[in-house]
Design a protein around this motif. Structure first.
Motif, PDB file in Angstrom:
ATOM      1  N   LYS A 516       0.449 -77.008   9.236  1.00 15.81           N
ATOM      2  CA  LYS A 516       1.860 -76.735   8.943  1.00 15.81           C
ATOM      3  C   LYS A 516       2.304 -75.492   9.716  1.00 15.81           C
ATOM      4  CE  LYS A 516       4.972 -76.666   4.965  1.00 15.81           C
ATOM      5  NZ  LYS A 516       5.580 -75.354   5.150  1.00 15.81           N
ATOM      6  N   TRP A 517       3.568 -75.494  10.186  1.00 16.06           N
ATOM      7  CA  TRP A 517       4.073 -74.435  11.073  1.00 16.06           C
ATOM      8  C   TRP A 517       5.499 -74.099  10.677  1.00 16.06           C
ATOM      9  CZ3 TRP A 517       0.566 -73.010  14.925  1.00 16.06           C
ATOM     10  CH2 TRP A 517       0.999 -72.062  15.852  1.00 16.06           C
ATOM     11  N   ASP A 518       5.831 -72.816  10.662  1.00 17.10           N
ATOM     12  CA  ASP A 518       7.199 -72.387  10.394  1.00 17.10           C
ATOM     13  C   ASP A 518       7.926 -72.073  11.693  1.00 17.10           C
ATOM     14  OD1 ASP A 518       7.335 -72.742   7.717  1.00 17.10           O
ATOM     15  OD2 ASP A 518       7.698 -70.653   7.208  1.00 17.10           O
ATOM     16  N   ASP A 519       9.261 -72.154  11.655  1.00 18.13           N
ATOM     17  CA  ASP A 519      10.029 -71.992  12.891  1.00 18.13           C
ATOM     18  C   ASP A 519      10.285 -70.554  13.287  1.00 18.13           C
ATOM     19  OD1 ASP A 519      11.826 -71.346  10.913  1.00 18.13           O
ATOM     20  OD2 ASP A 519      13.281 -72.927  11.395  1.00 18.13           O
ATOM     21  N   ASP A 520      10.171 -69.595  12.359  1.00 12.55           N
ATOM     22  CA  ASP A 520      10.596 -68.235  12.701  1.00 12.55           C
ATOM     23  C   ASP A 520       9.487 -67.190  12.614  1.00 12.55           C
ATOM     24  OD1 ASP A 520      10.370 -68.362   9.951  1.00 12.55           O
ATOM     25  OD2 ASP A 520      12.134 -67.110   9.556  1.00 12.55           O
ATOM     26  N   ASP A 521       8.252 -67.594  12.343  1.00 11.20           N
ATOM     27  CA  ASP A 521       7.149 -66.638  12.240  1.00 11.20           C
ATOM     28  C   ASP A 521       6.379 -66.575  13.554  1.00 11.20           C
ATOM     29  OD1 ASP A 521       7.852 -66.222   9.581  1.00 11.20           O
ATOM     30  OD2 ASP A 521       6.517 -67.812   8.864  1.00 11.20           O
ATOM     31  N   TRP A 522       5.613 -65.496  13.710  1.00 13.57           N
ATOM     32  CA  TRP A 522       4.806 -65.314  14.911  1.00 13.57           C
ATOM     33  C   TRP A 522       3.364 -65.742  14.640  1.00 13.57           C
ATOM     34  CZ3 TRP A 522       8.554 -61.716  13.502  1.00 13.57           C
ATOM     35  CH2 TRP A 522       9.553 -61.461  14.443  1.00 13.57           C
ATOM     36  N   TYR A 523       2.784 -66.446  15.597  1.00 11.08           N
ATOM     37  CA  TYR A 523       1.402 -66.910  15.500  1.00 11.08           C
ATOM     38  C   TYR A 523       0.632 -66.440  16.732  1.00 11.08           C
ATOM     39  CZ  TYR A 523       3.216 -70.221  11.984  1.00 11.08           C
ATOM     40  OH  TYR A 523       3.810 -70.794  10.875  1.00 11.08           O
ATOM     41  N   GLY A 524      -0.528 -65.857  16.506  1.00 13.30           N
ATOM     42  CA  GLY A 524      -1.369 -65.445  17.625  1.00 13.30           C
ATOM     43  C   GLY A 524      -1.912 -66.645  18.374  1.00 13.30           C
ATOM     44  N   PRO A 525      -2.385 -66.450  19.611  1.00  8.84           N
ATOM     45  CA  PRO A 525      -2.834 -67.584  20.433  1.00  8.84           C
ATOM     46  C   PRO A 525      -4.114 -68.253  19.939  1.00  8.84           C
ATOM     47  CG  PRO A 525      -3.236 -65.506  21.557  1.00  8.84           C
ATOM     48  CD  PRO A 525      -2.407 -65.184  20.358  1.00  8.84           C
ATOM     49  N   GLU A 526      -4.813 -67.626  18.985  1.00  9.81           N
ATOM     50  CA  GLU A 526      -6.019 -68.252  18.446  1.00  9.81           C
ATOM     51  C   GLU A 526      -5.859 -68.567  16.959  1.00  9.81           C
ATOM     52  OE1 GLU A 526      -9.799 -66.950  19.754  1.00  9.81           O
ATOM     53  OE2 GLU A 526      -9.030 -65.993  21.573  1.00  9.81           O
ATOM     54  N   HIS A 527      -4.616 -68.672  16.524  1.00  9.05           N
ATOM     55  CA  HIS A 527      -4.358 -68.988  15.118  1.00  9.05           C
ATOM     56  C   HIS A 527      -4.983 -70.326  14.729  1.00  9.05           C
ATOM     57  CE1 HIS A 527      -2.210 -69.715  11.359  1.00  9.05           C
ATOM     58  NE2 HIS A 527      -1.788 -70.861  11.863  1.00  9.05           N
ATOM     59  N   LEU A 528      -4.707 -71.372  15.486  1.00  8.81           N
ATOM     60  CA  LEU A 528      -5.252 -72.691  15.150  1.00  8.81           C
ATOM     61  C   LEU A 528      -6.772 -72.725  15.288  1.00  8.81           C
ATOM     62  CD1 LEU A 528      -2.739 -75.236  16.728  1.00  8.81           C
ATOM     63  CD2 LEU A 528      -3.051 -74.715  14.305  1.00  8.81           C
ATOM     64  N   SER A 529      -7.294 -72.115  16.341  1.00 12.40           N
ATOM     65  CA  SER A 529      -8.739 -72.164  16.539  1.00 12.40           C
ATOM     66  C   SER A 529      -9.472 -71.381  15.452  1.00 12.40           C
ATOM     67  CB  SER A 529      -9.120 -71.643  17.918  1.00 12.40           C
ATOM     68  OG  SER A 529      -8.708 -70.310  18.100  1.00 12.40           O
ATOM     69  N   ASP A 530      -8.887 -70.288  14.958  1.00  9.30           N
ATOM     70  CA  ASP A 530      -9.484 -69.561  13.836  1.00  9.30           C
ATOM     71  C   ASP A 530      -9.522 -70.429  12.584  1.00  9.30           C
ATOM     72  OD1 ASP A 530     -10.014 -67.250  15.250  1.00  9.30           O
ATOM     73  OD2 ASP A 530      -8.183 -66.224  14.635  1.00  9.30           O
ATOM     74  N   LEU A 531      -8.436 -71.154  12.342  1.00  7.36           N
ATOM     75  CA  LEU A 531      -8.414 -72.050  11.184  1.00  7.36           C
ATOM     76  C   LEU A 531      -9.446 -73.160  11.333  1.00  7.36           C
ATOM     77  CD1 LEU A 531      -4.572 -72.427  10.493  1.00  7.36           C
ATOM     78  CD2 LEU A 531      -6.223 -71.054   9.203  1.00  7.36           C
ATOM     79  N   MET A 532      -9.601 -73.684  12.540  1.00  2.00           N
ATOM     80  CA  MET A 532     -10.591 -74.734  12.757  1.00  2.00           C
ATOM     81  C   MET A 532     -12.018 -74.200  12.604  1.00  2.00           C
ATOM     82  SD  MET A 532      -9.106 -77.645  13.208  1.00  2.00           S
ATOM     83  CE  MET A 532     -10.219 -78.725  14.127  1.00  2.00           C
ATOM     84  N   LEU A 533     -12.258 -72.976  13.019  1.00  2.00           N
ATOM     85  CA  LEU A 533     -13.572 -72.372  12.782  1.00  2.00           C
ATOM     86  C   LEU A 533     -13.845 -72.247  11.296  1.00  2.00           C
ATOM     87  CD1 LEU A 533     -13.838 -69.488  15.431  1.00  2.00           C
ATOM     88  CD2 LEU A 533     -15.207 -71.574  15.342  1.00  2.00           C
ATOM     89  N   SER A 534     -12.866 -71.752  10.539  1.00  2.00           N
ATOM     90  CA  SER A 534     -13.077 -71.588   9.100  1.00  2.00           C
ATOM     91  C   SER A 534     -13.206 -72.934   8.403  1.00  2.00           C
ATOM     92  CB  SER A 534     -11.942 -70.761   8.480  1.00  2.00           C
ATOM     93  OG  SER A 534     -10.696 -71.430   8.577  1.00  2.00           O
ATOM     94  N   ARG A 535     -12.506 -73.946   8.919  1.00  2.00           N
ATOM     95  CA  ARG A 535     -12.669 -75.296   8.377  1.00  2.00           C
ATOM     96  C   ARG A 535     -14.115 -75.759   8.544  1.00  2.00           C
ATOM     97  NH1 ARG A 535     -12.513 -80.029  11.494  1.00  2.00           N
ATOM     98  NH2 ARG A 535     -12.061 -81.974  10.361  1.00  2.00           N
ATOM     99  N   ALA A 536     -14.741 -75.406   9.674  1.00  2.00           N
ATOM    100  CA  ALA A 536     -16.106 -75.834   9.950  1.00  2.00           C
ATOM    101  C   ALA A 536     -17.114 -75.114   9.065  1.00  2.00           C
ATOM    102  CB  ALA A 536     -16.438 -75.611  11.423  1.00  2.00           C
ATOM    103  N   TYR A 537     -16.991 -73.785   8.910  1.00  2.00           N
ATOM    104  CA  TYR A 537     -18.039 -73.078   8.180  1.00  2.00           C
ATOM    105  C   TYR A 537     -17.806 -73.002   6.676  1.00  2.00           C
ATOM    106  CZ  TYR A 537     -15.144 -68.754   8.751  1.00  2.00           C
ATOM    107  OH  TYR A 537     -14.136 -67.812   8.745  1.00  2.00           O
ATOM    108  N   SER A 538     -16.582 -73.226   6.216  1.00  2.00           N
ATOM    109  CA  SER A 538     -16.309 -73.109   4.779  1.00  2.00           C
ATOM    110  C   SER A 538     -16.567 -74.393   4.014  1.00  2.00           C
ATOM    111  CB  SER A 538     -14.854 -72.679   4.564  1.00  2.00           C
ATOM    112  OG  SER A 538     -13.960 -73.724   4.921  1.00  2.00           O
ATOM    113  N   GLY A 539     -16.487 -75.545   4.692  1.00  2.00           N
ATOM    114  CA  GLY A 539     -16.601 -76.810   3.989  1.00  2.00           C
ATOM    115  C   GLY A 539     -15.416 -77.086   3.085  1.00  2.00           C
ATOM    116  N   ALA A 540     -14.289 -76.406   3.319  1.00  2.00           N
ATOM    117  CA  ALA A 540     -13.130 -76.536   2.441  1.00  2.00           C
ATOM    118  C   ALA A 540     -12.257 -77.708   2.849  1.00  2.00           C
ATOM    119  CB  ALA A 540     -12.311 -75.245   2.464  1.00  2.00           C
ATOM    120  N   ASP A 541     -11.494 -78.219   1.882  1.00  2.00           N
ATOM    121  CA  ASP A 541     -10.542 -79.285   2.143  1.00  2.00           C
ATOM    122  C   ASP A 541      -9.264 -78.748   2.770  1.00  2.00           C
ATOM    123  OD1 ASP A 541     -11.761 -81.746   0.504  1.00  2.00           O
ATOM    124  OD2 ASP A 541     -12.037 -79.924  -0.669  1.00  2.00           O
TER     125      ASP A 541
END
Length: 676
Positions: A516-541
């Motif tokens: 999910k993405w908002d139209d007016d906030d700032w996101y760093g260039p590794e925002h998605l990749s950080d989330l994907m890393l945490s998805r891999a090591y956390s086992g979270a839904d």
């Protein structure tokens, strides 16, 4: 408690044989197993030193059922969850068990217990009894009784995953075959890893080889010629074969790490990212300073003369080791001596993957297995920098990114597959879902997405109540496409509620993962990749971030609130939610409401038994304007309990500034003040 439970199990197993296994650093309850009263035909086994591919009992095979005999009791006692994961891979050698006892000597508080999650349909219909108990000093005991016996490896995996969430993390797409000492280090936690003999062949599952690629390890002596023409094999040295003692008569400790492949990183056994990761990261800056150094013949982490952790001989730290050093401000890496190059590289990579702040002098050439990005980061910060909480966390994040990407199990097996000429499955496609009512912000939002790196993504742009033919929208979409990114534009009726429009956008997504993405906030260039890393090591839904940085547009003020991160928690920012598409399907999508759809989605996931994980929040900066937000709170909410504030727009360094809006620049993007 653990020893007593095993003693009781030995008394009640009847006339049947028992196999007692231990794995992990010696001491305490692990050594007490040797003092138990065993029968002559019972077996006490150190799983950690058992070579993969050698049967445990006479008549036992090396793969599949292999004619393995059944016994009355199998007990597996692990020093940590990391060691239990290694035992899963080694358990393919163990006989089927009527009574399976699993014990872990210590589990850090941020992990769940040993309540198992059944592996699949009908597989545990024969389960007769289940007991789960806490033991002393943070330990756990789980006992399972199967009158007809059960395979130990999948049962161990089920026990591990019961306390770690339903998702087992993304696989490598490569079925592993293993042979030799320390081979289990290359595929921890994999119940499908197949033990094989030194020359093959790989066992068949009906008419198909049980493995796509075989990894053989050697302890100095050369391995015989591999004879299975259907399945390729790669050879790697153990950490013992790479010790300084084995090399003093050749090129000595100053030499570069010997490898057979072109990349020295691929010569080092991976780390287990499911447990060696930043979970439990501590933001305190007043803790002591420690050294990764040598005490006698062993590498240790020591502070003020006290040894906090004795590093395993293979260099692989565990979740318990990381838990013991979470209060440290920083660890200084001493390169003057270790067990050997590969063990030293694994120890440093494990610390970095765990988010432990590290500083170092020049990295020696023999540590090339770290990889250049991690090597550069070790010398990029000074000990004094770690007194600043923000600088310390930024350094930790950079270290964990580099280590997890270079040394994680999934990364390593994909690299091995490419070396062997085996095709690999593409990385997951992330569908970024952006719903907006503001055409003037489309160019700004798409520019934030366009600069994402280390991840495959597409965008589904939902225009809520306006047309894609508007000049600023048309120009922004054209500019985004010109950069080579896929985008789907959906024009939604302005009378529809927000939740319904989001569901329509998700329906048009192609990816298996939705962000999910908002139209007016700032996101760093590794925002998605950080989330994907945490998805891999956390086992979270579901993964997301804590709301740390906020730009208060009315006051022209940036506020930092250093919230706790890297732990399971349902309080995550809605505009940073990342989840598997199947999770959205499981809970019925977003509720058809005009607002609060994020909190309602998170509530639905929890009610469905899902796990939500909060990773770090330094790759996101929330914009707070005067009005127009679905989350209605006053400015005082952001000003209370803040850690630090700055005049103007002041992102942290991980944000790497901001992207230039695509198409026509939007007036809402104007800001003043400092910069990173």
């Amino acid at each position: 408690m653990i020893t007593s439970a095993i003693s009781q199990a030995l008394r009640t197993r009847g006339d049947e044989r028992a196999v007692l296994c231990r794995i992990g650093a010696g001491g305490g309850v692990l050594d007490e197993l040797a003092s138990l009263r065993l029968r002559p035909d019972d077996l006490l086994l150190d799983l950690g030193t058992h070579p993969v591919g050698e049967p445990v009992l006479p008549g036992g095979g090396t793969g599949g059922d292999g004619g393995r005999p059944a016994v009355g009791l199998v007990a597996v006692v692990a020093a940590s969850l990391t060691d239990l994961r290694r035992a899963v891979t080694l358990a393919a050698h163990l006989p089927r068990a009527v009574h399976l006892l699993v014990a872990v000597a210590h589990i850090p508080g941020h992990h769940g217990g040993l309540a198992p999650s059944p592996p699949g349909i009908e597989e545990w219909n024969d389960l007769h009894e289940l007991r789960v108990r806490r033991a002393e000093k943070g330990g756990w005991v789980c006992e399972l009784f199967f009158p007809s016996g059960t395979d130990v490896a999948p049962a161990l995996a089920a026990v591990f995953h019961g306390g770690r969430g339903r998702r087992r993390g993304p696989g490598s797409g490569i079925r592993a075959g293993l042979h030799g000492p320390q081979a289990h280090l290359w595929s921890p936690g994999d119940p499908e890893a197949t033990p094989v003999g030194p020359v093959g062949p790989v066992p068949l599952i009906r008419v198909t080889p049980a493995a796509d690629l075989v990894l053989r390890t050697e302890e100095g002596a050369s391995l015989p010629l591999w004879e299975d023409v259907a399945v390729p094999a790669l050879d790697r040295s153990t950490t013992g074969a790479d010790s300084w003692e084995s090399r003093v008569d050749t090129d000595g400790p100053a030499a570069a790490l010997k490898v057979r492949g072109p990349d020295p990183v691929s010569a080092v056994a991976p780390i287990d990212e499911r447990l060696v990761n930043p979970m439990g990261f501590n933001k305190r800056t007043k803790g002591p300073v420690a050294d990764l150094t040598v005490d006698g013949s062993r590498a240790v982490i020591r502070t003020d003369g006290d040894v906090l952790v004795t590093v395993p001989a293979d260099g692989g730290l565990t979740d318990v080791d990381l838990d013991r050093i979470r209060d440290l401000r920083v660890v200084r890496v001493d390169w003057s001596g270790h067990a050997g190059p590969a063990a030293a590289v694994r120890a440093v990579a494990s610390l970095a993957a765990g988010g432990v702040p590290l500083v170092s002098g020049p990295v020696p050439a023999w540590a090339a297995g770290l990889g250049q990005p991690l090597t550069d980061l070790l010398t990029s910060a000074e000990e004094e920098d770690m007194l600043d909480g923000l600088a310390r966390e930024e350094h930790s994040i950079r270290l964990r990114r580099a280590a997890l990407r270079a040394h994680g199990r999934r990364t390593r097996w994909r690299a091995l597959a490419e070396e062997a000429g085996i095709p690999v499955v593409p990385d997951p496609l992330v569908s970024v879902v952006l719903c907006t009512r503001r055409p003037d912000l489309v160019g700004f939002a798409l520019a934030q997405v366009a600069r994402q790196r280390h991840v495959r993504f597409e965008v589904v742009l939902a225009l809520h109540g306006f047309s894609a033919s508007l000049p600023p929208v048309e120009e922004a979409v054209r500019g985004f496409s010109a950069l080579g990114h896929a985008i789907t534009v959906h024009e939604a009726d302005g009378d529809k509620v927000f939740g319904a429009v989001m569901n329509e956008a998700v329906d048009r997504a192609s990816g298996t993962v939705v962000a999910k993405w908002d139209d007016d906030d700032w996101y760093g260039p590794e925002h998605l990749s950080d989330l994907m890393l945490s998805r891999a090591y956390s086992g979270a839904d579901v993964v997301g971030i804590s709301q740390n940085f906020t730009y208060l547009q009315e006051l022209d003020l940036t506020v930092w609130r250093s919230y706790r991160s890297e732990f399971p928690n349902a309080q995550v920012v809605g505009s940073t939610i990342l989840t598997d598409r199947v999770v959205l399907e499981d809970v019925g999508g977003f509720r058809p409401l005009p607002r609060a759809i994020d909190s309602q989605f998170l509530l639905a996931v929890r009610q469905a038994g899902g796990r939500i994980y909060r990773t770090h929040g330094l790759g996101y900066l929330l914009r707070r304007a005067g009005a127009g937000h679905t989350w209605e709170v006053d400015l005082g909410y952001f000003l209370r309990n803040h850690t630090k504030q700055w005049s103007g727009w002041r992102p942290n360094s991980l944000m790497e500034g901001e992207a230039e809006p695509l198409g026509r620049a939007a007036p809402h993007t104007e800001h003043s003040g400092g910069h990173s």
